[in-house]
Design a protein around this motif. Structure first.
Motif, PDB file in Angstrom:
ATOM      1  N   PHE A 145       0.811  -1.209   0.000  1.00  0.00           N
ATOM      2  CA  PHE A 145       0.000   0.000   0.000  1.00  0.00           C
ATOM      3  C   PHE A 145       0.851   1.270   0.000  1.00  0.00           C
ATOM      4  O   PHE A 145       0.336   2.358  -0.243  1.00  0.00           O
ATOM      5  CB  PHE A 145      -0.957  -0.004   1.199  1.00  0.00           C
ATOM      6  N   PHE A 146       2.133   1.144   0.286  1.00  0.00           N
ATOM      7  CA  PHE A 146       3.017   2.298   0.296  1.00  0.00           C
ATOM      8  C   PHE A 146       3.703   2.521  -1.045  1.00  0.00           C
ATOM      9  O   PHE A 146       4.372   3.525  -1.234  1.00  0.00           O
ATOM     10  CB  PHE A 146       4.065   2.158   1.405  1.00  0.00           C
ATOM     11  N   VAL A 147       3.545   1.612  -1.981  1.00  0.00           N
ATOM     12  CA  VAL A 147       4.177   1.749  -3.301  1.00  0.00           C
ATOM     13  C   VAL A 147       3.688   2.991  -4.038  1.00  0.00           C
ATOM     14  O   VAL A 147       4.511   3.759  -4.548  1.00  0.00           O
ATOM     15  CB  VAL A 147       3.988   0.461  -4.130  1.00  0.00           C
ATOM     16  N   PRO A 148       2.382   3.264  -4.131  1.00  0.00           N
ATOM     17  CA  PRO A 148       1.950   4.467  -4.866  1.00  0.00           C
ATOM     18  C   PRO A 148       2.511   5.765  -4.291  1.00  0.00           C
ATOM     19  O   PRO A 148       2.922   6.652  -5.044  1.00  0.00           O
ATOM     20  CB  PRO A 148       0.422   4.433  -4.751  1.00  0.00           C
ATOM     21  N   SER A 149       2.546   5.881  -2.976  1.00  0.00           N
ATOM     22  CA  SER A 149       3.090   7.113  -2.392  1.00  0.00           C
ATOM     23  C   SER A 149       4.590   7.207  -2.616  1.00  0.00           C
ATOM     24  O   SER A 149       5.126   8.301  -2.833  1.00  0.00           O
ATOM     25  CB  SER A 149       2.750   7.195  -0.905  1.00  0.00           C
ATOM     26  N   GLY A 150       5.291   6.071  -2.600  1.00  0.00           N
ATOM     27  CA  GLY A 150       6.725   6.087  -2.894  1.00  0.00           C
ATOM     28  C   GLY A 150       7.008   6.509  -4.322  1.00  0.00           C
ATOM     29  O   GLY A 150       7.941   7.278  -4.588  1.00  0.00           O
ATOM     30  N   VAL A 151       6.199   6.031  -5.245  1.00  0.00           N
ATOM     31  CA  VAL A 151       6.355   6.426  -6.653  1.00  0.00           C
ATOM     32  C   VAL A 151       6.063   7.911  -6.809  1.00  0.00           C
ATOM     33  O   VAL A 151       6.774   8.624  -7.529  1.00  0.00           O
ATOM     34  CB  VAL A 151       5.430   5.581  -7.551  1.00  0.00           C
ATOM     35  N   ALA A 152       5.041   8.407  -6.130  1.00  0.00           N
ATOM     36  CA  ALA A 152       4.705   9.831  -6.203  1.00  0.00           C
ATOM     37  C   ALA A 152       5.837  10.687  -5.666  1.00  0.00           C
ATOM     38  O   ALA A 152       6.146  11.743  -6.230  1.00  0.00           O
ATOM     39  CB  ALA A 152       3.419  10.109  -5.440  1.00  0.00           C
ATOM     40  N   ILE A 153       6.475  10.240  -4.600  1.00  0.00           N
ATOM     41  CA  ILE A 153       7.611  10.989  -4.051  1.00  0.00           C
ATOM     42  C   ILE A 153       8.734  11.044  -5.074  1.00  0.00           C
ATOM     43  O   ILE A 153       9.356  12.096  -5.278  1.00  0.00           O
ATOM     44  CB  ILE A 153       8.083  10.359  -2.722  1.00  0.00           C
ATOM     45  N   MET A 154       9.001   9.935  -5.744  1.00  0.00           N
ATOM     46  CA  MET A 154      10.054   9.930  -6.759  1.00  0.00           C
ATOM     47  C   MET A 154       9.693  10.822  -7.947  1.00  0.00           C
ATOM     48  O   MET A 154      10.545  11.491  -8.514  1.00  0.00           O
ATOM     49  CB  MET A 154      10.335   8.509  -7.235  1.00  0.00           C
ATOM     50  N   LEU A 155       8.426  10.856  -8.326  1.00  0.00           N
ATOM     51  CA  LEU A 155       7.999  11.683  -9.453  1.00  0.00           C
ATOM     52  C   LEU A 155       8.121  13.175  -9.150  1.00  0.00           C
ATOM     53  O   LEU A 155       8.427  13.964 -10.036  1.00  0.00           O
ATOM     54  CB  LEU A 155       6.552  11.356  -9.830  1.00  0.00           C
TER      55      LEU A 155
END
Length: 112
Positions: free
Chosen positions: A64-74
């Motif tokens: 569940f933390f993958v989308p927020s991690g990707v958003a941080i990288m973006l």
């Protein structure tokens, strides 16, 4: 497992309904989980009725933390400009939360 999903998603739907009817400024998922907790405490839903799905979700919580991690990288370039305020706010709020939680715990322990 289907019955367990229906119970959890039913509580989520009730939370969505409550938010749409009342205009609360809380996420419907939070309201749904509060409702699920209340139903469990009242005994309307037995713990064994949702244990399997809750164990599954807890084991896979990291996903569940993958989308927020990707958003941080973006948006890393935007976050760089505000890095210091973000760090200060995170550390400050963590200290405040720990202090208030400890204080409330001490008060409750004294009253029991």
């Amino acid at each position: 497992m289907i019955k367990q999903c229906v119970i959890v998603f039913g509580c989520l739907a009730l939370g969505e309904f409550a938010v749409s009817m009342t205009g609360l400024k809380l996420p419907s998922s939070i309201i749904g989980m509060i409702l699920l907790t209340v139903f469990l405490k009242l005994g309307w839903i037995k713990l064994k009725s949702v244990k399997g799905i809750s164990d599954f979700l807890a084991k896979n919580l990291a996903l569940f933390f993958v989308p927020s991690g990707v958003a941080i990288m973006l948006y890393l370039d935007i976050l760089k400009d505000s890095l210091l305020p973000i760090i200060v706010a995170s550390i400050g709020s963590t200290i405040i939360i720990l202090a208030v939680t400890g204080w409330v715990h001490q008060i409750i322990r004294k009253k029991l």
